[in-house]
Design a protein around this motif. Structure first.
Motif, PDB file in Angstrom:
ATOM      1  N   GLU A 199       0.817  -1.163   0.103  1.00 29.39           N
ATOM      2  CA  GLU A 199       0.045   0.102  -0.145  1.00 29.39           C
ATOM      3  C   GLU A 199       0.720   1.231  -0.008  1.00 29.39           C
ATOM      4  N   LEU A 200       1.983   1.268   0.776  1.00 31.02           N
ATOM      5  CA  LEU A 200       2.909   2.439   0.950  1.00 31.02           C
ATOM      6  C   LEU A 200       3.916   2.429  -0.329  1.00 31.02           C
ATOM      7  N   ALA A 201       4.080   1.581  -1.195  1.00 28.00           N
ATOM      8  CA  ALA A 201       5.024   1.896  -2.007  1.00 28.00           C
ATOM      9  C   ALA A 201       5.349   3.004  -2.611  1.00 28.00           C
ATOM     10  N   GLY A 202       4.174   3.837  -3.018  1.00 30.52           N
ATOM     11  CA  GLY A 202       4.585   4.971  -3.987  1.00 30.52           C
ATOM     12  C   GLY A 202       4.446   6.312  -2.806  1.00 30.52           C
ATOM     13  N   VAL A 203       4.279   6.019  -1.578  1.00 27.12           N
ATOM     14  CA  VAL A 203       4.479   7.035  -0.506  1.00 27.12           C
ATOM     15  C   VAL A 203       5.532   7.270   0.382  1.00 27.12           C
ATOM     16  N   GLU A 204       5.854   8.520   0.459  1.00 29.44           N
ATOM     17  CA  GLU A 204       6.974   9.074   0.787  1.00 29.44           C
ATOM     18  C   GLU A 204       7.051   8.892   2.343  1.00 29.44           C
ATOM     19  N   SER A 205       6.054   9.279   3.022  1.00 27.42           N
ATOM     20  CA  SER A 205       5.941   9.067   4.361  1.00 27.42           C
ATOM     21  C   SER A 205       4.540   8.917   5.146  1.00 27.42           C
ATOM     22  N   ASP A 206       4.414   8.264   5.928  1.00 31.57           N
ATOM     23  CA  ASP A 206       3.147   8.092   6.623  1.00 31.57           C
ATOM     24  C   ASP A 206       3.269   7.834   8.157  1.00 31.57           C
ATOM     25  N   ILE A 207       2.481   8.707   8.763  1.00 29.24           N
ATOM     26  CA  ILE A 207       2.622   8.372  10.253  1.00 29.24           C
ATOM     27  C   ILE A 207       1.159   8.216  10.795  1.00 29.24           C
ATOM     28  N   ARG A 208       0.555   7.035  11.193  1.00 28.20           N
ATOM     29  CA  ARG A 208      -0.706   6.797  11.614  1.00 28.20           C
ATOM     30  C   ARG A 208      -0.827   5.941  12.939  1.00 28.20           C
ATOM     31  N   PHE A 209      -2.024   6.617  13.490  1.00 21.90           N
ATOM     32  CA  PHE A 209      -2.495   5.733  14.740  1.00 21.90           C
ATOM     33  C   PHE A 209      -3.893   5.364  14.679  1.00 21.90           C
ATOM     34  N   VAL A 210      -4.049   4.078  14.922  1.00 22.33           N
ATOM     35  CA  VAL A 210      -5.622   3.248  14.725  1.00 22.33           C
ATOM     36  C   VAL A 210      -5.969   3.081  16.021  1.00 22.33           C
ATOM     37  N   SER A 211      -7.057   3.560  16.095  1.00 20.03           N
ATOM     38  CA  SER A 211      -7.831   3.335  17.652  1.00 20.03           C
ATOM     39  C   SER A 211      -9.062   2.268  17.512  1.00 20.03           C
ATOM     40  N   LEU A 212      -9.334   0.998  18.082  1.00 23.21           N
ATOM     41  CA  LEU A 212     -10.371   0.452  18.219  1.00 23.21           C
ATOM     42  C   LEU A 212     -10.933   0.471  19.394  1.00 23.21           C
ATOM     43  N   ASP A 213     -12.220   1.286  19.393  1.00 27.22           N
ATOM     44  CA  ASP A 213     -12.856   1.511  20.735  1.00 27.22           C
ATOM     45  C   ASP A 213     -13.902   0.365  20.945  1.00 27.22           C
ATOM     46  N   GLY A 214     -13.804  -0.315  22.053  1.00 31.47           N
ATOM     47  CA  GLY A 214     -15.087  -1.080  22.491  1.00 31.47           C
ATOM     48  C   GLY A 214     -14.825  -1.658  23.824  1.00 31.47           C
ATOM     49  N   GLU A 215     -15.296  -2.701  24.023  1.00 28.21           N
ATOM     50  CA  GLU A 215     -15.294  -3.456  25.395  1.00 28.21           C
ATOM     51  C   GLU A 215     -14.002  -3.790  25.588  1.00 28.21           C
ATOM     52  N   VAL A 216     -13.265  -4.182  24.758  1.00 24.71           N
ATOM     53  CA  VAL A 216     -11.660  -4.373  24.803  1.00 24.71           C
ATOM     54  C   VAL A 216     -10.986  -3.604  23.567  1.00 24.71           C
ATOM     55  N   SER A 217     -10.253  -2.507  24.010  1.00 25.10           N
ATOM     56  CA  SER A 217      -9.864  -1.844  22.992  1.00 25.10           C
ATOM     57  C   SER A 217      -8.224  -1.979  22.431  1.00 25.10           C
TER      58      SER A 217
END
Lengths: 254, 133
Positions: A199-217
């Motif tokens: 997915e990131l092959a053509g991307v120079e930089s990416d910084i991401r934080f994914v949060s999955l909220d629920g009963e257990v996060s």
């Protein structure tokens, strides 16, 4: 006399419309340090000199007699590496006290963007110290700071920073560690890493934080810088906070 | 009825921007089309800018990283994707299961994720019609 003539020549060409205003010139990340030093070196009477990027990051100083005599502003202030606040820091050639943190901060602010350098007369009288940080030192100090913070090492550094969490490195190097008792298996991390690398092959930089909220996060932190990536999975609030802080500190490499 | 829902949604989005520190733009988008359904901002924002932010949010929601949610967190009810930029952070939030809307918020610096998630849930409870009477 030659350098003064060059200065007046450049000024005359600008007034005639044959050359852009100095503040309208974009200096690439590679040449930013030299360009900044040149402007400071050409500053005799006190002037405010501001180097800024299109994203808003900037450093503003007062320069006089070919040196930086006062540090006015660093934005974001988290980029400042000095022991005390920027405006409280004495400008000097001392590496530990000023020149190293200043050069490191300048490199963070520039990142990979181009910068513009603006100068302005001071709007009010300011007491200025006699000592300062010589313009002639800026190019070498900035070059050293750039060498010490290579972008591509940050993914590996993040992989090492969280030894107890499931994580994967991908890019030129590939490594997966899933501690016993983790919520995911090694195969799962391997699949995520492979998908992200594609997915990131053509991307120079990416910084991401994914949060999955629920009963257990859960949370996933991704860094992709300089062709190297790292993915870390966390499942406690303390770990989420640590990951977010770590990612926030990597803004300087964008 | 429809205009009442629109007003309540706009108020909720305004409240979100006002209550979560550092939020300078909040908008509800259609994640399929990228259409901006409503917005709240500190200052005027051009349509081009809004479309650009919406497009970036769509990409965030389509990332392979979100393939994780079913495996890692089967009980998750809200996903938020924070894209960290040099001086700003863009957070895209969507309920699980997927909704017809997604929230996109821009922050100076790092947002308070807990406060943002709580405020986002309020917005989605209105848009989905599940808000408590």
């Amino acid at each position: 006399m030659t350098s003064l003539s060059d200065t007046f020549s450049a000024l005359i060409e600008t007034v005639k419309g044959n050359a852009p205003l100095p503040s309208d010139v974009d200096h690439t990340a590679d040449t930013a340090g030299d360009a900044y030093a040149e402007i400071i070196n050409a500053t005799i009477l006190p002037r405010r000199v501001t180097a800024k990027t299109a994203s808003g990051a900037r450093v503003s100083v007062i320069a006089k007699n070919r040196r930086i005599v006062k540090l006015i502003e660093v934005h974001p202030e988290t980029y400042w590496d000095g022991a005390v606040a920027p405006h409280e820091t004495e400008c000097s050639g001392d590496a530990e006290a000023f020149s190293s943190p200043f050069a490191s901060t300048f490199v963070k602010i520039v990142g990979k963007e181009s910068i513009r350098i603006e100068t302005a007369m001071l709007s009010e009288r300011v007491d200025l110290p006699k000592s300062g940080y010589l313009a002639s030192k800026i190019p070498s100090d900035v070059a050293e700071a750039r060498e010490n913070s290579p972008v591509s090492k940050q993914a590996a550094a993040m992989f090492t920073a969280f030894p107890n969490l499931p994580r994967a490195r991908f890019g030129s190097a590939s490594e997966i560690i899933v501690p016993e008792g983790s919520a995911v298996a090694t195969d799962w991390m391997a699949t995520r890493a492979a998908e992200l690398k594609s997915e990131l092959a053509g991307v120079e930089s990416d910084i991401r934080f994914v949060s999955l909220d629920g009963e257990v996060s859960h949370a996933l932190a991704l860094v992709w810088l300089g062709g190297e990536g790292c993915l870390v999975l966390a499942d406690t609030p303390d770990e989420f906070g640590e990951l977010e802080r770590h990612l926030g500190a990597l803004r300087q490499y964008l | 009825m429809a205009s009442n829902l629109r007003e309540k949604t706009q108020t909720a989005v305004d409240d979100l921007r006002g209550s979560v520190e550092g939020c300078n733009l909040a908008m509800l988008i259609d994640p399929e089309t990228g259409l901006v359904l409503c917005k709240s901002s500190d200052a005027a924002v051009s349509q081009d800018r809004l479309n650009s932010v919406a497009s970036s949010a769509q990409s965030a929601l389509r990332s392979s990283l979100l393939n994780a949610k079913g495996d890692v967190s089967p009980t998750a009810t809200l996903v938020s994707v924070s894209q960290i930029g040099k001086t700003a952070t863009t957070v895209t939030l969507q309920p699980i299961p997927s909704h017809d809307e997604a929230l996109v918020c821009r922050f100076d610096g790092t947002p308070d994720q807990d406060a943002l998630s709580a405020a986002a849930r309020s917005v989605f409870s209105i848009t989905s019609g599940t808000e408590a009477a």
